[in-house]
Design a protein around this motif. Structure first.
Motif, short mmCIF file in Angstrom:
data_model
loop_
_atom_site.label_atom_id
_atom_site.label_comp_id
_atom_site.label_asym_id
_atom_site.label_seq_id
_atom_site.Cartn_x
_atom_site.Cartn_y
_atom_site.Cartn_z
N THR A 279 0.33 3.96 -2.99
CA THR A 279 -0.23 5.26 -2.59
C THR A 279 0.74 6.39 -2.86
OG1 THR A 279 -1.49 4.16 -0.84
CG2 THR A 279 -1.27 6.54 -0.67
N ASP B 184 -0.11 9.65 -5.15
CA ASP B 184 -0.11 10.96 -4.49
C ASP B 184 0.92 11.90 -5.09
OD1 ASP B 184 -2.15 10.17 -2.81
OD2 ASP B 184 -0.85 9.82 -1.07
N TYR C 263 -5.61 6.57 -6.30
CA TYR C 263 -5.20 5.27 -5.78
C TYR C 263 -6.44 4.46 -5.44
CZ TYR C 263 -4.09 1.78 -2.37
OH TYR C 263 -4.02 0.61 -1.71
N GLU D 97 0.82 -1.21 0.00
CA GLU D 97 0.00 0.00 0.00
C GLU D 97 0.85 1.26 0.00
OE1 GLU D 97 -3.64 2.06 2.52
OE2 GLU D 97 -2.62 0.32 3.35
#
Length: 190
Positions: free
Chosen positions: A166, A170, A176, A162
């Motif tokens: 992510t 970002d 996402y 993750e």
């Protein structure tokens, strides 16, 4: 007591912004577990089903090596595109950085301010070939975002990384999503 009601104007057009996409699909060995490669293929086919003939699409796969399965083209033959996607099989290691960079190069070939220029990475985020740290991957994603190409990261499987996925999204100003099952895919793409 004040009762306020908001009534939107009637929609005049349902036409959306044209898309210039690169589907970047992880086909590393870890994608064989829990049928993550099946989810990736299903997700990629689901997005192809939503494309218009004027949209652009390319397909890039990566394991230890990066391969451009379909150079950027219009989405005028969705069945051919889906056949290519369904033929993707798992391999070995994970060159996530190389896949993202190659996908961005395909998008850049036809980059247009009138289009949504985006790299969609379908992966479990377990990078281990080439630049593979979160800082290296997010730095490259930030550069792409600065060039007008955002990265949508779709984390596949319960064991996905993750933090990596992510950070890439970002850093580029992209989106996402976590895909736990095939049922979620069509909803996410819509």
């Amino acid at each position: 007591v004040l009762d306020v009601a908001l009534v939107p104007e009637e929609l005049r057009s349902t036409q959306r912004v044209p898309l210039n996409l690169a589907l970047v699909i992880d086909k590393s060995g870890s994608m064989a577990s829990a049928d993550k490669i099946g989810y990736a293929r299903d997700a990629a086919c689901a997005i192809v089903d939503q494309l218009e003939s004027y949209d652009r699409i390319s397909i890039v796969t990566f394991d230890s090596n990066v391969h451009t399965v379909l150079p950027s083209t219009t989405a005028s033959d969705p069945e051919m595109i889906k056949r290519l996607i369904r033929n993707i099989q798992t391999g070995s290691n994970t060159a996530l950085h190389g896949g993202m960079v190659t996908g961005a190069a395909e998008v850049a070939l036809h980059q247009n301010v009138e289009f949504l220029n985006r790299v969609i990475v379908l992966s479990d985020g377990k990078a281990n070939v080439g630049p593979s740290s979160i800082s290296e991957l997010s730095r490259k994603a930030r550069e792409l975002g600065d060039q007008g190409i955002s990265v949508t990261a779709m984390g596949l499987g319960l064991d996905y990384n993750e933090d990596t996925m992510t950070a890439m999204a970002d850093a580029s100003g992209g989106n996402y999503y976590f895909i736990e099952s095939g049922d979620q895919m069509v909803y996410q793409f819509q």
